[in-house]
Design a protein around this motif. Sequence first.
Motif, PDB file in Angstrom:
ATOM      1  N   PRO A 199       0.820  -1.216   0.000  1.00  7.02           N
ATOM      2  CA  PRO A 199       0.000   0.000   0.000  1.00  7.02           C
ATOM      3  C   PRO A 199       0.856   1.269   0.000  1.00  7.02           C
ATOM      4  O   PRO A 199       0.427   2.311  -0.486  1.00  7.02           O
ATOM      5  CB  PRO A 199      -0.812  -0.114   1.300  1.00  7.02           C
ATOM      6  CG  PRO A 199      -0.778  -1.556   1.662  1.00  7.02           C
ATOM      7  CD  PRO A 199       0.522  -2.093   1.132  1.00  7.02           C
ATOM      8  N   GLU A 200       2.068   1.155   0.511  1.00  3.41           N
ATOM      9  CA  GLU A 200       2.971   2.308   0.545  1.00  3.41           C
ATOM     10  C   GLU A 200       3.303   2.796  -0.862  1.00  3.41           C
ATOM     11  O   GLU A 200       3.464   3.996  -1.093  1.00  3.41           O
ATOM     12  CB  GLU A 200       4.261   1.939   1.279  1.00  3.41           C
ATOM     13  CG  GLU A 200       5.257   3.072   1.386  1.00  3.41           C
ATOM     14  CD  GLU A 200       6.551   2.638   2.047  1.00  3.41           C
ATOM     15  OE1 GLU A 200       7.607   3.217   1.700  1.00  3.41           O
ATOM     16  OE2 GLU A 200       6.524   1.720   2.896  1.00  3.41           O
ATOM     17  N   GLU A 250       1.346   2.716  -3.571  1.00  2.67           N
ATOM     18  CA  GLU A 250       0.236   3.522  -4.092  1.00  2.67           C
ATOM     19  C   GLU A 250       0.139   4.851  -3.353  1.00  2.67           C
ATOM     20  O   GLU A 250      -0.180   5.881  -3.948  1.00  2.67           O
ATOM     21  CB  GLU A 250      -1.073   2.740  -3.975  1.00  2.67           C
ATOM     22  CG  GLU A 250      -2.178   3.261  -4.867  1.00  2.67           C
ATOM     23  CD  GLU A 250      -1.790   3.320  -6.335  1.00  2.67           C
ATOM     24  OE1 GLU A 250      -2.175   4.296  -7.008  1.00  2.67           O
ATOM     25  OE2 GLU A 250      -1.112   2.393  -6.824  1.00  2.67           O
ATOM     26  N   ALA A 251       0.436   4.839  -2.065  1.00  2.00           N
ATOM     27  CA  ALA A 251       0.374   6.074  -1.287  1.00  2.00           C
ATOM     28  C   ALA A 251       1.420   7.078  -1.755  1.00  2.00           C
ATOM     29  O   ALA A 251       1.211   8.289  -1.652  1.00  2.00           O
ATOM     30  CB  ALA A 251       0.563   5.765   0.195  1.00  2.00           C
ATOM     31  N   ARG A 252       2.542   6.567  -2.251  1.00  2.73           N
ATOM     32  CA  ARG A 252       3.619   7.442  -2.700  1.00  2.73           C
ATOM     33  C   ARG A 252       3.465   7.876  -4.156  1.00  2.73           C
ATOM     34  O   ARG A 252       4.204   8.730  -4.622  1.00  2.73           O
ATOM     35  CB  ARG A 252       4.972   6.730  -2.546  1.00  2.73           C
ATOM     36  CG  ARG A 252       5.399   6.536  -1.090  1.00  2.73           C
ATOM     37  CD  ARG A 252       6.714   5.791  -1.010  1.00  2.73           C
ATOM     38  NE  ARG A 252       7.738   6.440  -1.813  1.00  2.73           N
ATOM     39  CZ  ARG A 252       8.546   5.809  -2.671  1.00  2.73           C
ATOM     40  NH1 ARG A 252       8.430   4.514  -2.855  1.00  2.73           N
ATOM     41  NH2 ARG A 252       9.462   6.467  -3.343  1.00  2.73           N
TER      42      ARG A 252
END
Length: 200
Positions: free
Chosen positions: A178-179, A181-183
Motif C-alpha cells: 500500500p505504501e 500507491e500512497a507514494r
Amino acid sequence: MEFSEVIRRRRMVRHYSDKPLAPEVVERILASALRAPSAGFSQGWAFLALTDPADRARFWPFVPVRVEKTPTMQDAPLVVVPLAHKQAYLDRYAQPGKGWADRSEARWPAPYWYIDTGMASLLMLLSAVDEGLGACFFGIMPEHIPPFREEFGIPDAYDPVGALTIGYRATDLPPQSPEVEARRRNAEEVIHRGNWGRHD
C-alpha cells in the motif's frame, strides 16, 4: 490487450515462476525494442538476451544484492541487458547534414544514447505486459560492470544501462505494498500547465 490497460497493469515484478517462454514470445519482446525512437535514428543500442539457463546463471553473480533481496528473480526465463553505444551517436551527427564534425560530446544537451536505450527498455517492459507476463528493470552496480563485461565479451564501447527480467508471474506473487500507491504522485503534482507552478 488495450494499450491503456497495458499501461495500467505495468509494474515491476520480482517474483516469477520457472515456466518457459515460447520462442516467438521472446522474439516479439526483443523486436519491440527496435521500434524505440533514437536521436538522428542513430539506433545506438544493443541487447544481450540470456535465455539459456547456463547463461542466466552466469549473469546473477553480477547483481548480488538483487539475488539476496529477491532470489525468485532468478526464476525468470529471460534476462535482457540493454547496452548504450555513445559512439554511434557521435558518428551519426558527424555525417553530412548534421554539421558536428568534431564529434564533441559537449554539444549534446543530454546523453541521448542512454535516454534512447532506456526508451527501448520501456518498450520491452510494455510488450511483456501485453504478452501477459511480468517484467522488472534494475541496475548493475558500477563495481560489477567490468567483470560483467569480461564474462560476456561486451566491448568497451557499449555501456550496460541495467537489466530486465521477463517471465510469468509467480502464482503466489505478493500484493503490491500500500505504501507504493500512497507514494504515487498525481497529475496535479507533476504537470505544470503553461508555466511552472500552474496546475489548473
